[in-house]
Write a protein that holds these residues in place. Sequence first.
Motif, PDB file in Angstrom:
ATOM      1  N   LEU A 112     -10.724   8.637 -18.840  1.00  9.27           N
ATOM      2  CA  LEU A 112      -9.733   8.456 -17.778  1.00  9.27           C
ATOM      3  C   LEU A 112      -9.563   9.751 -16.987  1.00  9.27           C
ATOM      4  CD1 LEU A 112      -7.557   6.728 -16.425  1.00  9.27           C
ATOM      5  CD2 LEU A 112      -5.962   7.481 -18.185  1.00  9.27           C
ATOM      6  N   PHE A 155      -7.708   2.178 -13.314  1.00 12.46           N
ATOM      7  CA  PHE A 155      -8.468   3.316 -13.839  1.00 12.46           C
ATOM      8  C   PHE A 155      -8.501   3.293 -15.352  1.00 12.46           C
ATOM      9  CE2 PHE A 155      -8.741   6.359 -10.129  1.00 12.46           C
ATOM     10  CZ  PHE A 155     -10.107   6.415 -10.225  1.00 12.46           C
ATOM     11  N   VAL A 156      -7.346   2.959 -15.973  1.00 10.44           N
ATOM     12  CA  VAL A 156      -7.310   2.850 -17.430  1.00 10.44           C
ATOM     13  C   VAL A 156      -8.303   1.772 -17.870  1.00 10.44           C
ATOM     14  CG1 VAL A 156      -5.897   2.245 -19.420  1.00 10.44           C
ATOM     15  CG2 VAL A 156      -4.944   3.665 -17.607  1.00 10.44           C
ATOM     16  N   MET A 179      -3.545   2.977 -11.042  1.00 11.91           N
ATOM     17  CA  MET A 179      -3.599   3.719 -12.303  1.00 11.91           C
ATOM     18  C   MET A 179      -4.098   2.803 -13.422  1.00 11.91           C
ATOM     19  SD  MET A 179      -3.033   6.774 -13.097  1.00 11.91           S
ATOM     20  CE  MET A 179      -3.273   7.585 -14.669  1.00 11.91           C
ATOM     21  N   ARG A 204      -9.640  -2.851  -7.456  1.00 14.14           N
ATOM     22  CA  ARG A 204      -9.896  -1.780  -6.495  1.00 14.14           C
ATOM     23  C   ARG A 204     -10.659  -2.306  -5.282  1.00 14.14           C
ATOM     24  NH1 ARG A 204      -8.533   2.691  -9.266  1.00 14.14           N
ATOM     25  NH2 ARG A 204      -9.225   4.168  -7.707  1.00 14.14           N
ATOM     26  N   MET A 205     -11.666  -3.167  -5.562  1.00 11.60           N
ATOM     27  CA  MET A 205     -12.457  -3.743  -4.471  1.00 11.60           C
ATOM     28  C   MET A 205     -11.608  -4.596  -3.554  1.00 11.60           C
ATOM     29  SD  MET A 205     -16.090  -4.118  -4.463  1.00 11.60           S
ATOM     30  CE  MET A 205     -15.972  -5.831  -4.104  1.00 11.60           C
ATOM     31  N   ARG A 251      -8.447  -4.599  -3.179  1.00 11.39           N
ATOM     32  CA  ARG A 251      -7.459  -3.790  -2.476  1.00 11.39           C
ATOM     33  C   ARG A 251      -8.078  -3.150  -1.240  1.00 11.39           C
ATOM     34  NH1 ARG A 251      -6.530   1.597  -2.557  1.00 11.39           N
ATOM     35  NH2 ARG A 251      -4.438   2.332  -2.018  1.00 11.39           N
ATOM     36  N   SER A 252      -9.242  -2.509  -1.411  1.00 10.81           N
ATOM     37  CA  SER A 252      -9.793  -1.794  -0.256  1.00 10.81           C
ATOM     38  C   SER A 252     -10.263  -2.774   0.814  1.00 10.81           C
ATOM     39  CB  SER A 252     -10.907  -0.833  -0.685  1.00 10.81           C
ATOM     40  OG  SER A 252     -12.086  -1.539  -0.955  1.00 10.81           O
ATOM     41  N   ASN A 278     -12.402  10.434 -14.704  1.00 12.04           N
ATOM     42  CA  ASN A 278     -12.323   9.499 -13.583  1.00 12.04           C
ATOM     43  C   ASN A 278     -11.263   9.920 -12.573  1.00 12.04           C
ATOM     44  OD1 ASN A 278     -14.340   7.562 -13.796  1.00 12.04           O
ATOM     45  ND2 ASN A 278     -13.200   6.379 -15.310  1.00 12.04           N
ATOM     46  N   LEU A 279     -10.101  10.336 -13.076  1.00 12.44           N
ATOM     47  CA  LEU A 279      -9.011  10.736 -12.175  1.00 12.44           C
ATOM     48  C   LEU A 279      -9.407  11.967 -11.361  1.00 12.44           C
ATOM     49  CD1 LEU A 279      -5.880  10.230 -14.472  1.00 12.44           C
ATOM     50  CD2 LEU A 279      -6.558   8.858 -12.497  1.00 12.44           C
ATOM     51  N   ILE A 317      -7.070  -4.021   2.614  1.00 16.84           N
ATOM     52  CA  ILE A 317      -6.479  -3.006   3.484  1.00 16.84           C
ATOM     53  C   ILE A 317      -7.240  -2.954   4.804  1.00 16.84           C
ATOM     54  CG2 ILE A 317      -6.265  -0.504   3.776  1.00 16.84           C
ATOM     55  CD1 ILE A 317      -5.385  -0.361   0.865  1.00 16.84           C
ATOM     56  N   GLU A 318      -8.561  -3.025   4.673  1.00 14.38           N
ATOM     57  CA  GLU A 318      -9.438  -3.035   5.839  1.00 14.38           C
ATOM     58  C   GLU A 318      -9.071  -4.195   6.775  1.00 14.38           C
ATOM     59  OE1 GLU A 318     -12.352  -0.713   7.351  1.00 14.38           O
ATOM     60  OE2 GLU A 318     -11.281  -0.353   5.506  1.00 14.38           O
ATOM     61  N   LEU A 350     -18.414   7.241 -22.348  1.00 16.78           N
ATOM     62  CA  LEU A 350     -18.224   5.858 -22.808  1.00 16.78           C
ATOM     63  C   LEU A 350     -19.533   5.283 -23.355  1.00 16.78           C
ATOM     64  CD1 LEU A 350     -15.920   4.312 -20.062  1.00 16.78           C
ATOM     65  CD2 LEU A 350     -15.335   4.866 -22.400  1.00 16.78           C
ATOM     66  N   GLY A 374      -8.395   6.833   0.093  1.00 18.48           N
ATOM     67  CA  GLY A 374      -7.653   5.594  -0.087  1.00 18.48           C
ATOM     68  C   GLY A 374      -8.535   4.377  -0.247  1.00 18.48           C
ATOM     69  N   ARG A 375      -9.862   4.571  -0.222  1.00 23.21           N
ATOM     70  CA  ARG A 375     -10.735   3.425  -0.445  1.00 23.21           C
ATOM     71  C   ARG A 375     -11.033   3.330  -1.929  1.00 23.21           C
ATOM     72  NH1 ARG A 375     -15.258   2.816   3.664  1.00 23.21           N
ATOM     73  NH2 ARG A 375     -14.999   0.683   2.960  1.00 23.21           N
ATOM     74  N   LEU A 376     -12.079   2.639  -2.316  1.00 25.29           N
ATOM     75  CA  LEU A 376     -12.371   2.317  -3.720  1.00 25.29           C
ATOM     76  C   LEU A 376     -11.824   3.251  -4.764  1.00 25.29           C
ATOM     77  CD1 LEU A 376     -15.909   0.827  -3.946  1.00 25.29           C
ATOM     78  CD2 LEU A 376     -13.704  -0.208  -4.427  1.00 25.29           C
ATOM     79  N   VAL A 394     -11.139   0.702 -16.376  1.00 24.66           N
ATOM     80  CA  VAL A 394     -12.550   1.084 -16.293  1.00 24.66           C
ATOM     81  C   VAL A 394     -12.869   2.264 -17.205  1.00 24.66           C
ATOM     82  CG1 VAL A 394     -12.824   0.197 -13.967  1.00 24.66           C
ATOM     83  CG2 VAL A 394     -12.216   2.587 -14.292  1.00 24.66           C
ATOM     84  N   LEU A 407     -10.624   7.200 -24.561  1.00 26.81           N
ATOM     85  CA  LEU A 407      -9.991   6.663 -23.353  1.00 26.81           C
ATOM     86  C   LEU A 407      -9.393   7.787 -22.514  1.00 26.81           C
ATOM     87  CD1 LEU A 407      -8.721   4.521 -21.506  1.00 26.81           C
ATOM     88  CD2 LEU A 407      -6.870   4.288 -23.153  1.00 26.81           C
ATOM     89  N   ARG A 449       0.809  -1.208   0.000  1.00 25.57           N
ATOM     90  CA  ARG A 449       0.000   0.000   0.000  1.00 25.57           C
ATOM     91  C   ARG A 449       0.852   1.272   0.000  1.00 25.57           C
ATOM     92  NH1 ARG A 449      -4.283   2.196   4.430  1.00 25.57           N
ATOM     93  NH2 ARG A 449      -5.188   3.710   3.039  1.00 25.57           N
TER      94      ARG A 449
END
Lengths: 306, 282
Positions: B261, A137-138, A134, A190-191, A193-194, B264-265, A197-198, B212, B280-282, A140, B257, A124
Amino acid sequence: MAFFLARRLVQAVLILLGVAAITFLLLYFLPADPAVLIAGRSATPQMVAAIRHELGLDQPLVMQFLHYVGNLLHGDLGRSYTQKTEVLPLILARLPATLILMAAGIVVEVALGLTFGIIAAVRRGGFVDRSVMMLSFVGVSSPQFVVALLLLYVFAATLGWFPMSGFGTARHVVLPALTLGVLGAGWYARMVRSAMIEVLRQDYVRTAHAKGLSGRRVVLGHALPNALLPIIAMVGIDIGQFMSGVVVVEAVYGWPGIGQLAWQAIQQVDVPIIMGVTLVSALAIVLGNLLADFVAPFVDPRIRSQ
Amino acid sequence: MRVLRELTRRPSALFGLIVVVLVLLAAIFAPWIAHFSPDDQLADGLSLEGAPLPPGSDHLFGTDTLGRDLFARVLFGARTSLIIGLVANGVAVAIGLLVGLLAGYLRGAAGNLLMRFTDLMMAFPALLLAIALAALLKPSLWIVAMVIALVNWVQVARIVYTETRGLVERDFIVAERSLGAGNGRIILLHILPHLMPTAIVWGTLGIATTVLLEATLSFLGIGVQPPQPSWGNIIFESQSYFQDAPWLVFIPGAIILATALSFNLIGDALRDILDPTQRGRL
């Protein structure tokens, strides 16, 4: 807990009825008249009226809907306007292809999502974590059809490793499943990971470390099982999403599943097929969620005792 | 201002901001930036064999199969895609706010009914619904925007509902009510402001989803109709040539894209900044 599951079952049936009603109303009030479309350009008004009568489209709305629901309960989804056959066998014939694609896609998704999610959670805040986040994110943010065409361009047209389109061998499954799986893996990573971490910051994990267990055993043996619950819920949701989300992938890869069936039906305004596929997809969404509800108590004893 | 300063301090959000500003400028100033009209089938736009020209000095992104300048089409396509992104998502967030707020505030039978309807929409195969509606409604830019809004409000409604339920129980709302404040006053002046961070975050993240979805509908031929360019239908028109003229598919694809992106960021960074509990979550 049995009460909870029973309530979920009743809810599921009600939701399916609601979806049937909404689909029916939407298509009823749309300007496109199926009778005109079936009759063709050169039809006389008498011919159109005859077809409308034959399909029962001249009856009042309530009668049409009751008739429709009554037939549904007998497993009768109506007859296709263009293919002149029952809708249910058409859908059932296409279902296996979609299920194969769905299973392959979910396997890719979960495998990638778990691997990268766990690695990111363990590291983490570091470089690996930030790269994984990152990349997810690309994933999704990628348009599915562009990725589908890109995979085709690189691995089919240029390298020739996989066939361009079609269905039949294991090699045909690879590119469509990758398209679905790689993009979906972003959410999973992402799911996971979170959730991890929890879990990793809890006392029992520190105890496990203190006992001298190896990092691998603590993470995979002690922490991961407690992080699995949201992932199971996610797979449940995904089963439903896949059923309706495969239209694009099936169109690009010429995959003979229900997405392609729906796509062809939409272009021909074949209302019974559109309604049939929508209902089957809604059924898949509801079943997927139910499945997650029923599996959860087996994974997590805390839910069982409630 | 504080939020903007915080955004520029994060490398990924800064990257997103730069891309979004560039795309916005490109869309606004498209007629001045492009050397060609997006609809002109240029006399020298095709090779002697009739093939589209690859990217080069005359045509930055090359030309398409009808000999039109791809750069011009992408610039004007940005207008279409962004208008749909902003309008459709704005409407979706507004509906979501309204439904979620009312359901959370009213509770009782009316609230229950609203939330059951939202649950029902959750079980609806969204993409299929959008495709069916767009295919049957003779698609135009505004129809596509409305279809997307109809599909996308559900998630916002759920989140707003949960937050409103929490807020209604809080002491300051109870105090407000005991002072004699009416429902309208409580909702508009005391609950709505607390929901703004959520609305802003989902407003930003939702633009990515919307862009999208628009591209997907247009790619299936049921979104914005040619010759009006949108990023999706530029790819739709040339998809069968993707082996011979890959730039026609992959340049607009890369731009879709990059735009999704970036939103989203920014949305993710906004969530961190506006709601530290989610950090730091989802």
